[in-house]
Design an enzyme around this catalytic site. Structure first.
Site, PDB file in Angstrom:
ATOM      1  N   HIS A 182      -7.561  -5.265  -0.561  1.00  0.00           N
ATOM      2  CA  HIS A 182      -6.360  -4.441  -0.645  1.00  0.00           C
ATOM      3  C   HIS A 182      -5.168  -5.156  -0.007  1.00  0.00           C
ATOM      4  CE1 HIS A 182      -4.191  -0.731  -1.178  1.00  0.00           C
ATOM      5  NE2 HIS A 182      -3.963  -0.592   0.107  1.00  0.00           N
ATOM      6  N   SER A 189       0.834  -1.190   0.000  1.00  0.00           N
ATOM      7  CA  SER A 189       0.000   0.000   0.000  1.00  0.00           C
ATOM      8  C   SER A 189       0.875   1.248   0.000  1.00  0.00           C
ATOM      9  CB  SER A 189      -0.925  -0.066   1.218  1.00  0.00           C
ATOM     10  OG  SER A 189      -1.915   0.913   1.129  1.00  0.00           O
ATOM     11  N   ASP A 215      -9.799  -4.154  -5.983  1.00  0.00           N
ATOM     12  CA  ASP A 215      -9.214  -3.507  -4.798  1.00  0.00           C
ATOM     13  C   ASP A 215     -10.001  -2.234  -4.526  1.00  0.00           C
ATOM     14  OD1 ASP A 215      -7.723  -2.076  -2.950  1.00  0.00           O
ATOM     15  OD2 ASP A 215      -5.797  -2.563  -3.868  1.00  0.00           O
TER      16      ASP A 215
END
Lengths: 268, 425
Positions: A245, A95, A217
């Site tokens: 995610h 991320s 996602d």
């Protein structure tokens, strides 16, 4: 205070293998990697740590000024690499930490030799010609909800934060503790993450890079993975048959396999 | 429920009508229980697709089953903040733990309004441990959220009040320090041939103390000094200390007789503090006159502990001033004079009763005059700054037993082998 203790560093795996540093993103800590760690540890030396402010790190070392920009998090990555005297390590960032890895490599080029970007997003907000997945209003709402509703946001964590060592029962009852974050620290991390725009840094990446994204996602739409792939010359894009995610949790085998195959192709 | 006449094994037995009610209850189907439960039920596939939802939750959301099942994902029901929380906290935790409870989120309803809820989810796994689907119960938390917001407001108000109180406290501490310092000489003056040292122990940084001292030259050969303790603490004591200090300084400039100076102070205090609010102090006032290489010291005491002289030969003399009365308490107060000569190597010590009234030992006894004399005898002969340093260590050793302000003033002449002048704080 050693960096080891400060960042709760843990080193496992095959000591003779190439070193892979796993960097967690916003919201959790190194536990995010627990399902992929065993597979990676077979061939590689695996380094796990928590950002200052997260998980088992030393919260007293947290400074708002430092952790209000991604550079502060990148310095954590660099300092962990320095502490272990790593050379040519593969930094796997999830991320927002995919971008932290990019910044860390620019700070310490000798120490970081390749990047794996798991569900990266260099910018979360939509702009003309760019789809980040959120409107500016969405992000405002998120930050607003963090500001105005932190009791609600932190409901899962509040008992840990309020808990004190004299009442260990509180902590024991709460199994959610490892992703617990102090609400003030979470707010700063959220603001830094969701208002960041590191798109211009992508072009500077000159090391082998694997971009891993998911079919579905909620946070980083497929366009973002493609954007990152296109912006980093010579990068490789692998889209995992996974949703959410956090493919390291929802599809750990596929995630680990993609990372292993990328790392082994790099050679020693 | 009316259980009168029922056996524990036969609910409703013997009461007409009750049995039928129980039967009706027992016929309540699992389906009915699911659909109309007082909480929402939701089952989702691992990718979040909603596979099953009960009527209660559909009612809360204002959606029809056809809108939702197979068409929406769980995160579609969430606000943006909730989506991010779900992705970054909720889903990872659920996957790692297999269970998650008490999560506060907001659901978006068909009308756009927000429904605060508390969620509990479990991960259903196959026999070989593969995750299959996620079951979630949803509780309406509207009232709880309102209550939390009240708590949050109260907490913020408390935090703000606390911050303000800390800031006020710090300001007060600074003010008190400045004020306290103003009641004492900044440094002791450098008087040729004389050595002097002093110390002020503050019992509390949040409370003005009432001890005072001063040392100043009257002319080329004469030096005045005083040390005392006003009654009480706080601003009243500080005002009294200020009046006392400046009255004594003025009186000493006019009259070098210490008894007369105490009488002036006595009158001034009686004039200023009348009626129900008597204010008084104890004090030792003195004048030193340089004669050859000695100091002739004349002093007077008003209700103050006796001064000590640590002689160059190791003896300790107590300058008896018994009979001196409190200053400012009685119009016809009498004060006790004393006289001594300081030879080179002698040191005069003035102190307040914080020192001798400190509590020591396991039984919290008063330290006392005799213990102080013994302590001094162990040090004599000594120079003023060494004496004050030793007493500072002694005070430190009292720890919590020292609960009053304490002032120390030591004045002496260098020993004959020792030349030069210096003063130290």
């Amino acid at each position: 205070m050693s960096i080891h203790r400060r960042n709760n560093i843990r080193v496992t795996g095959n000591a003779s293998g190439r070193t892979v540093v796993l960097v967690h993103g916003f919201g959790c800590d190194q536990n995010m990697w627990r399902l992929v760690e065993p597979a990676l540890a077979e061939e590689n030396r695996v380094v796990l740590f928590d950002y200052v402010g997260a998980g088992g790190s030393d919260l007293s070392a947290w400074r708002e000024e430092r952790y209000s920009s991604l550079d502060g998090y990148a310095r954590d990555v660099v300092e962990v690499c320095e502490e272990l005297d790593l050379r040519d390590a593969v930094v796997v960032g999830h991320s927002v930490s995919a971008m932290t890895g990019v910044l860390a490599r620019a700070m310490a080029p000798d120490r970081i030799g390749a990047l794996v970007m798991v569900c990266p997003s260099p910018c979360y907000i939509d702009e003309e010609g760019y789809r980040g997945g959120f409107t500016a209003e969405d992000i405002d709402e998120l930050l607003e909800s963090l500001e105005s509703n932190y009791l609600g946001w932190s409901a899962a964590m509040a008992p840990v934060i309020m808990g004190n060592p004299d009442r260990p029962r509180l902590g024991e009852e709460l199994t959610n503790s490892f992703c617990a974050t102090d609400p003030d620290i979470a707010r700063v991390f959220a603001r830094t993450t969701f208002l960041s725009d590191s798109r211009k840094d992508l072009g500077n990446v000159t090391v082998p890079t694997l971009v891993l994204d998911c079919e579905q996602d909620v946070i980083a739409p497929p366009e973002v993975g493609r954007y990152v792939h296109a912006a980093i010359p010579g990068s490789e894009l692998v889209t995992l048959p996974a949703t959410g995610h956090c493919p390291q949790l929802s599809a750990p085998e596929a995630t680990a396999a993609a990372i292993r195959s990328f790392v082994s192709a790099l050679g020693r | 429920m009316n259980r009168a006449g029922s056996g524990p094994d036969e609910p409703g037995a013997g009461v007409p009508g009750t049995h039928a009610a129980f039967s009706a209850l027992l016929e309540d189907s699992a389906e009915e229980l699911y659909e109309s439960a007082p909480c929402g039920y939701l089952s989702t596939l691992l990718d979040g697709t909603i596979a099953k939802i009960n009527a209660t939750l559909l009612g809360w959301l204002g959606l029809s089953r056809a809108d939702v099942v197979g068409r929406m994902r769980f995160s579609d029901l969430l606000t943006v903040g909730g989506k991010l929380y779900h992705e970054t906290h909720f889903a990872p935790l659920l996957r790692i733990q297999g269970h998650l409870g008490g999560i506060a989120l907001e659901l978006k309803t068909a009308t756009g309004s927000r429904l605060p809820v508390l969620l509990t989810s479990t991960l259903k796994k196959s026999h070989d441990g593969e995750p299959l689907l996620i079951r979630t119960t949803v509780f309406d938390a509207t009232d709880r959220r309102a209550y939390e917001q009240e708590l949050l407001r109260a907490r913020r108000a408390a935090e703000e009040a606390h911050r303000q109180a800390e800031a006020d406290r710090e300001r007060l501490r600074e003010t008190l320090q400045v004020l306290q310092r103003s009641l004492l000489p900044e440094t002791l003056p450098d008087i040729p041939g004389v050595r002097a040292a002093c110390h002020y122990h503050t019992a509390s940084t949040m409370q003005l103390g009432g001890d005072f001292y001063d040392l100043f030259a009257l002319d080329d050969t004469r030096t005045a000094f005083f040390l005392g303790d006003v009654c009480g603490k706080g601003p009243q004591a500080a005002a009294l200390t200020s009046l006392t200090r400046y009255t004594l300084r003025t009186a000493l400039l006019h009259d070098v007789d210490p008894v007369a100076d105490l009488a002036v102070l006595n009158t001034a205090l009686l004039d200023r503090y009348t009626g129900d609010d008597p204010r008084y102090c104890t004090a030792v006032v003195g004048v030193m006159d340089r004669v050859g290489d000695t100091l002739e010291v004349r002093l007077a005491s008003g209700g103050h502990p006796p001064a000590l002289v640590l002689r160059a030969d190791g003896r300790v003399d107590t300058l008896a001033t018994a009979g001196g009365m409190l200053v400012g308490a009685f119009p016809s107060a009498r004060f006790a004079p004393a006289h001594t000569t300081l030879q080179p190597g002698d040191t005069l010590l003035l102190y307040t009763d914080g020192l001798t009234e400190a509590r020591v030992g396991p039984h919290h006894e008063m330290y006392g005059d005799e213990a102080l004399e013994s302590f001094a005898a162990g040090l004599a002969p000594t120079a003023p700054h060494d004496l004050v340093d030793a007493l500072k260590d002694l005070l430190r050793g009292f720890g919590d037993g020292l609960d009053d302000d304490t002032a120390l003033l030591a004045i002496g002449l260098p020993a004959r082998t020792d030349t030069g002048s210096r003063s130290a704080r």
